[in-house]
Scaffold this motif. Structure first.
Motif, PDB file in Angstrom:
ATOM      1  N   VAL A 290       0.818  -1.110  -0.051  1.00  0.00           N
ATOM      2  CA  VAL A 290      -0.086   0.085  -0.048  1.00  0.00           C
ATOM      3  C   VAL A 290       0.779   1.064  -0.083  1.00  0.00           C
ATOM      4  O   VAL A 290       0.519   2.259  -0.826  1.00  0.00           O
ATOM      5  N   MET A 291       1.888   1.049   0.721  1.00  0.00           N
ATOM      6  CA  MET A 291       2.470   2.467   1.103  1.00  0.00           C
ATOM      7  C   MET A 291       3.532   2.594  -0.371  1.00  0.00           C
ATOM      8  O   MET A 291       3.680   3.800  -0.553  1.00  0.00           O
ATOM      9  N   GLY A 292       4.146   1.430  -0.750  1.00  0.00           N
ATOM     10  CA  GLY A 292       4.661   1.589  -2.290  1.00  0.00           C
ATOM     11  C   GLY A 292       3.936   2.048  -3.147  1.00  0.00           C
ATOM     12  O   GLY A 292       4.329   2.792  -4.131  1.00  0.00           O
ATOM     13  N   GLY A 293       2.592   1.916  -3.475  1.00  0.00           N
ATOM     14  CA  GLY A 293       1.765   2.285  -4.280  1.00  0.00           C
ATOM     15  C   GLY A 293       1.450   3.936  -4.052  1.00  0.00           C
ATOM     16  O   GLY A 293       1.543   4.690  -5.229  1.00  0.00           O
ATOM     17  N   TRP A 294       1.307   4.254  -2.898  1.00  0.00           N
ATOM     18  CA  TRP A 294       1.316   6.022  -2.768  1.00  0.00           C
ATOM     19  C   TRP A 294       2.414   6.416  -2.940  1.00  0.00           C
ATOM     20  O   TRP A 294       2.452   7.604  -3.621  1.00  0.00           O
ATOM     21  N   LEU A 295       3.555   5.951  -2.723  1.00  0.00           N
ATOM     22  CA  LEU A 295       4.994   6.495  -2.898  1.00  0.00           C
ATOM     23  C   LEU A 295       5.035   6.467  -4.410  1.00  0.00           C
ATOM     24  O   LEU A 295       5.273   7.702  -5.121  1.00  0.00           O
ATOM     25  N   ALA A 296       4.445   5.578  -5.321  1.00  0.00           N
ATOM     26  CA  ALA A 296       4.619   5.749  -6.797  1.00  0.00           C
ATOM     27  C   ALA A 296       3.701   6.807  -7.233  1.00  0.00           C
ATOM     28  O   ALA A 296       3.954   7.436  -8.376  1.00  0.00           O
ATOM     29  N   GLU A 297       2.611   7.038  -6.545  1.00  0.00           N
ATOM     30  CA  GLU A 297       1.562   8.026  -7.056  1.00  0.00           C
ATOM     31  C   GLU A 297       1.968   9.412  -6.455  1.00  0.00           C
ATOM     32  O   GLU A 297       1.297  10.437  -6.559  1.00  0.00           O
ATOM     33  N   GLY A 298       3.270   9.333  -5.633  1.00  0.00           N
ATOM     34  CA  GLY A 298       3.571  10.805  -5.444  1.00  0.00           C
ATOM     35  C   GLY A 298       2.804  11.385  -4.135  1.00  0.00           C
ATOM     36  O   GLY A 298       2.883  12.401  -3.807  1.00  0.00           O
ATOM     37  N   LYS A 299       1.991  10.486  -3.477  1.00  0.00           N
ATOM     38  CA  LYS A 299       1.267  10.768  -2.191  1.00  0.00           C
ATOM     39  C   LYS A 299       1.966  11.024  -0.781  1.00  0.00           C
ATOM     40  O   LYS A 299       1.460  11.342  -0.053  1.00  0.00           O
ATOM     41  N   LEU A 300       3.323  10.382  -1.008  1.00  0.00           N
ATOM     42  CA  LEU A 300       3.875  10.408   0.496  1.00  0.00           C
ATOM     43  C   LEU A 300       5.076  11.089   0.068  1.00  0.00           C
ATOM     44  O   LEU A 300       5.807  11.101  -0.637  1.00  0.00           O
ATOM     45  N   LYS A 301       5.544  11.966   1.301  1.00  0.00           N
ATOM     46  CA  LYS A 301       6.827  12.712   1.680  1.00  0.00           C
ATOM     47  C   LYS A 301       7.451  12.262   2.696  1.00  0.00           C
ATOM     48  O   LYS A 301       6.926  11.928   3.598  1.00  0.00           O
ATOM     49  N   ASN A 302       8.945  12.167   2.294  1.00  0.00           N
ATOM     50  CA  ASN A 302       9.778  11.571   3.730  1.00  0.00           C
ATOM     51  C   ASN A 302      10.226  12.795   4.315  1.00  0.00           C
ATOM     52  O   ASN A 302      10.740  13.597   3.698  1.00  0.00           O
ATOM     53  N   GLU A 303      10.190  12.626   5.567  1.00  0.00           N
ATOM     54  CA  GLU A 303      10.581  13.938   6.272  1.00  0.00           C
ATOM     55  C   GLU A 303      11.679  13.501   7.392  1.00  0.00           C
ATOM     56  O   GLU A 303      11.596  12.323   7.910  1.00  0.00           O
TER      57      GLU A 303
END
Lengths: 333, 333
Positions: A290-303
């Motif tokens: 799920v997180m991999g999917g959101w990463l690929a869609e640009g929905k997650l930023k790493n802080e």
């Protein structure tokens, strides 16, 4: 020769530099099945404070004079373990040191998600899993819910904000100071509360709810305890669910928590559940998918907040309790 | 002419006699579908204190000057309602008065379980259902669990003790004073704590656990809050479940609850869930079937404290907060 931080004395309240000591570790030859790892990234986490006390808990206390432990990412520099070769980038639990010797059973290769390796200590590691499983599995938050999260600029909280927004929830985040509040807003939060600004937290939460046209919260993700928890109790909707993940407010004190709104648990049938990520380790495949999917869609930023060098490890740790980090606190070696 | 108690002024803290007033109710003719009921038993419950405050809650506040309400058992003395005849014994919600006029939709006949009718205000009524559903459905207690219940001599607590024993659990009950403790022991509790005796409650709970050869509690049924809840937090086992039913400690005060062991929620992944019996009304068939079976097997005792006459209603109510009752508090008309 390698070096490790050890606990010299058990902190009384807020830890200080003299509680910690760098010690030399003898270089030992590898046994069959073992590998030597040069650590590149060390994880710095609030829960480590609990291991500094000599009390029975979910992880044993650090032993005085021994090397401390924690999450770490490193590179294999010598291997007698099948399936691990020199140059492999791996994750393990012998942090607080520059070099580690471990059997293959205690080392994981990193999933191929195309992100910088240190993210597996943060957004894609223990803090990320804590936020993800805590929000979706423990609090059972669902699309449309109003979610309140404290320490929203921290490693866990920043994940909660993003997972909630990617899942169609309304999010109110609390953080300390204008910079952190801006960061939380930048992660997509619908409203942000500065807990360090003038006035009672409950009043700010009520104002944020009003601004969003909402009556109360359906979910609270607690990283702080104390006044934050009480404000959540005061505003919890019918059948609200609270995931209780941390109480950084009390890690360095022995003062009791004062709650004025605890009886709302009954009238509103609120559910509060304690959360440790270790209960959810059987579901990491779902997490990475799920997180991999959101990463690929640009929905997650790493802080992340990075301190440099093994010597800085205690300062990075102190920073957790003084508001010194946004996102995941790391030491880069 | 009939009479009813009304609230003359909203209590500030502990209610006093001058907050209540007996008023006359005009006798009205029945409409089609209505019946007139002579009340025989009036229910006296701690939750009624909440209705005396002018705050939004799960039940609306009592209106000043109006007849108050509550559970009641009575006999139909006049009927224009199909299916209800003079002499029927029924249950309804117009208590605090000697006579009630109600439509058939707001009146229930009593299930045929062969027990005295007032038990449907106690063991087989709202307090009994609260104990039963709270223990088995909300806290999900199961055979083998160690259950701690506060106010164990009260209407809800005495049901919890008996349901737990009938279900194969180990039970530690807390009550105030030697007489109540003896009563709780007589209901089958494995250990009893006198919360009024010298010393901190936590110490007594730990001693009770040690006496039973147990390390901690799996379930806490809370009727009291405060120090009891904190002791439960201090001794909760991994994945312990707490049903939070009442906090009689704070009904008459505005002091915050102080909790020293709240952070154990996290380490032990304890779950606390607020409980109102109204959420479980769809499952009364199960309740009557199971409780009826235990009654037939002689596994349940009904405990009650009876005040005589409508005039005694406020005194019976005050007694709830001063330790005046064992089991269900009732007024007999």
């Amino acid at each position: 020769m390698s070096r490790a931080w050890s606990l010299k004395s058990r902190p009384n309240g807020m830890p200080v530099a003299s509680d910690f000591e760098l010690i030399d570790l003898p270089t030992t030859a590898l046994n069959d099945g073992e590998m030597r790892i040069a650590n590149r990234w060390l994880s710095v986490d609030p829960y480590m404070r609990g291991r500094m006390n000599d009390v029975k808990s979910y992880v044993p206390p650090f032993a005085l004079g021994e090397p401390m432990q924690g999450g770490a990412i490193g590179e294999v520099i010598e291997s007698r373990a099948e399936g691990f070769a020199v140059g492999d980038v791996v994750q393990h639990f012998l942090g607080w040191r520059d070099e580690a010797v471990l059997p293959a059973t205690q080392v994981q290769k990193l999933p191929a998600l195309g992100v910088p390796p240190q993210q597996f200590l943060g957004l894609l590691g223990m803090p990320g899993m804590t936020g993800y499983f805590g929000l979706l599995h423990v609090a059972e938050a669902k699309a449309g819910d109003v979610v309140f999260v404290s320490a929203a600029a921290g490693a866990v909280g920043s994940t909660v904000v993003q997972v909630a927004k990617a899942s169609g929830m309304t999010v109110i985040g609390s953080a300390g100071g204008a910079d952190k509040c801006a960061l939380v807003k930048g992660l997509g939060a619908d409203a942000v509360i500065d807990y360090k600004s003038e006035g009672p937290l409950l009043k700010k939460l009520l104002a944020a709810l009003q601004g969003l046209g909402k009556d109360g919260i359906d979910v609270y993700f607690d990283n702080v305890g104390g006044e934050h928890l009480d404000a959540a109790l005061a505003t919890g909707n019918l059948h609200a669910r609270f995931a209780i993940c941390g109480m950084i407010d009390i890690y360095n004190t022995s003062k009791p928590t004062e709650l004025r709104y605890l009886a709302r648990l009954i009238g509103m049938r609120i559910r509060m559940t304690g959360l440790l990520v270790s209960d959810h380790m059987g579901k990491t495949a779902e997490f990475y998918r799920v997180m991999g999917g959101w990463l690929a869609e640009g929905k997650l930023k790493n802080e992340e907040t990075v301190f440099e060098g093994l010597d800085a490890m205690p300062d990075a740790f102190f920073g957790l309790f003084t508001g010194g980090n946004t996102g995941k606190m790391l030491v880069k070696l």
